[in-house]
Scaffold this motif. Structure first.
Motif, mmCIF file in Angstrom:
data_model
loop_
_atom_site.group_PDB
_atom_site.id
_atom_site.type_symbol
_atom_site.label_atom_id
_atom_site.label_comp_id
_atom_site.label_asym_id
_atom_site.label_seq_id
_atom_site.Cartn_x
_atom_site.Cartn_y
_atom_site.Cartn_z
ATOM 1 N N UNK A 12 17.052 -27.184 -1.576
ATOM 2 C CA UNK A 12 17.662 -28.521 -1.972
ATOM 3 C C UNK A 12 19.222 -28.616 -1.241
ATOM 4 N N UNK A 13 19.887 -27.651 -1.596
ATOM 5 C CA UNK A 13 21.223 -27.755 -1.019
ATOM 6 C C UNK A 13 21.627 -26.849 0.028
ATOM 7 N N UNK A 14 20.718 -26.273 0.858
ATOM 8 C CA UNK A 14 20.858 -25.435 1.898
ATOM 9 C C UNK A 14 19.796 -25.996 3.184
ATOM 10 N N UNK A 15 18.745 -25.846 2.792
ATOM 11 C CA UNK A 15 17.603 -26.133 3.882
ATOM 12 C C UNK A 15 17.695 -27.353 4.108
ATOM 13 N N UNK A 16 17.319 -28.422 3.136
ATOM 14 C CA UNK A 16 17.223 -29.702 3.090
ATOM 15 C C UNK A 16 18.607 -30.335 3.762
ATOM 16 N N UNK A 17 19.621 -30.213 3.116
ATOM 17 C CA UNK A 17 20.652 -30.602 3.756
ATOM 18 C C UNK A 17 21.140 -30.484 5.291
ATOM 19 N N UNK A 18 20.930 -29.249 5.783
ATOM 20 C CA UNK A 18 21.031 -28.988 7.338
ATOM 21 C C UNK A 18 20.070 -29.598 7.870
ATOM 22 N N UNK A 19 18.645 -29.504 7.482
ATOM 23 C CA UNK A 19 17.647 -30.293 8.143
ATOM 24 C C UNK A 19 17.782 -31.522 8.311
ATOM 25 N N UNK A 20 18.126 -32.369 7.196
ATOM 26 C CA UNK A 20 18.148 -33.801 7.151
ATOM 27 C C UNK A 20 19.383 -34.358 8.045
ATOM 28 N N UNK A 21 20.454 -33.398 8.252
ATOM 29 C CA UNK A 21 21.747 -33.602 9.015
ATOM 30 C C UNK A 21 21.420 -33.763 10.427
ATOM 31 N N UNK A 22 20.500 -32.473 10.762
ATOM 32 C CA UNK A 22 20.552 -32.404 12.118
ATOM 33 C C UNK A 22 19.095 -33.007 12.823
ATOM 34 N N UNK A 23 17.991 -33.461 11.917
ATOM 35 C CA UNK A 23 16.796 -33.930 12.419
ATOM 36 C C UNK A 23 16.565 -35.191 11.468
ATOM 37 N N UNK A 24 17.009 -36.391 12.312
ATOM 38 C CA UNK A 24 16.916 -37.658 11.385
ATOM 39 C C UNK A 24 15.536 -38.047 10.926
ATOM 40 N N UNK A 25 14.471 -37.477 11.493
ATOM 41 C CA UNK A 25 13.053 -37.747 10.950
ATOM 42 C C UNK A 25 12.716 -37.004 9.590
ATOM 43 N N UNK A 26 13.506 -36.057 9.373
ATOM 44 C CA UNK A 26 13.346 -35.243 8.027
ATOM 45 C C UNK A 26 14.086 -35.871 6.861
ATOM 46 N N UNK A 27 13.470 -36.404 6.000
ATOM 47 C CA UNK A 27 13.967 -37.102 4.799
ATOM 48 C C UNK A 27 14.048 -36.409 3.411
ATOM 49 N N UNK A 28 13.184 -35.131 3.506
ATOM 50 C CA UNK A 28 12.899 -34.377 2.332
ATOM 51 C C UNK A 28 12.438 -32.716 2.795
ATOM 52 N N UNK A 29 12.945 -32.053 2.115
ATOM 53 C CA UNK A 29 12.245 -30.567 2.177
ATOM 54 C C UNK A 29 11.627 -30.196 0.742
ATOM 55 N N UNK A 30 10.537 -29.769 0.969
ATOM 56 C CA UNK A 30 9.732 -29.431 -0.356
ATOM 57 C C UNK A 30 9.301 -28.075 -0.237
ATOM 58 N N UNK A 31 9.318 -27.299 -1.373
ATOM 59 C CA UNK A 31 8.742 -25.984 -1.479
ATOM 60 C C UNK A 31 7.200 -26.262 -1.472
ATOM 61 N N UNK A 32 6.531 -25.739 -0.539
ATOM 62 C CA UNK A 32 4.958 -25.907 -0.524
ATOM 63 C C UNK A 32 4.266 -25.390 -1.744
ATOM 64 N N UNK A 33 4.715 -24.224 -2.082
ATOM 65 C CA UNK A 33 3.969 -23.625 -3.273
ATOM 66 C C UNK A 33 4.375 -24.451 -4.579
ATOM 67 N N UNK A 34 5.471 -25.299 -4.703
ATOM 68 C CA UNK A 34 5.756 -25.946 -5.908
ATOM 69 C C UNK A 34 4.981 -27.296 -5.665
ATOM 70 N N UNK A 35 4.949 -27.658 -4.530
ATOM 71 C CA UNK A 35 4.028 -29.123 -4.599
ATOM 72 C C UNK A 35 2.599 -29.109 -4.705
ATOM 73 N N UNK A 36 2.115 -27.708 -4.545
ATOM 74 C CA UNK A 36 0.566 -27.697 -4.375
ATOM 75 C C UNK A 36 0.170 -26.683 -5.437
ATOM 76 N N UNK A 37 0.759 -26.742 -6.577
ATOM 77 C CA UNK A 37 0.694 -25.803 -7.827
ATOM 78 C C UNK A 37 -0.947 -26.218 -8.206
#
Length: 80
Positions: free
Chosen positions: A55-80
């Motif tokens: 949330x604080x590193x990967x998402x912040x960097x991706x959303x600031x550099x790639x406007x199409x990215x609105x959220x970053x999710x841990x795949x393993x948490x999302x599909x438990x």
């Protein structure tokens, strides 16, 4: 692979060395509907700071550099 996914991988490659310093890594899984799914590996996978890393590193960097990215999710948490 589309252009957005290529851009995501490029940005993750910039972040990767910092994760590698602590024995971790990040893997791109997929991008759909504005959400980038990643998987933390190595020391990052079981770390108590994994959510903060996403949330604080990967998402912040991706959303600031790639406007199409609105959220970053841990795949393993999302599909438990």
């Amino acid at each position: 692979m589309n252009k957005i996914e290529e851009n995501i991988k490029e940005v993750l490659n910039k972040i990767r060395p910092y994760l590698n310093q602590d024995g971790g890594d990040v893997q791109f899984i997929k991008f759909e509907n504005g959400i980038c799914y990643v998987k933390l590996k190595g020391a990052c996978a079981g770390c108590m700071f994994a959510d903060m890393t996403i949330n604080n590193t990967i998402e912040q960097i991706l959303t600031s550099e790639i406007p199409e990215v609105i959220k970053v999710v841990n795949y393993e948490e999302a599909f438990k």
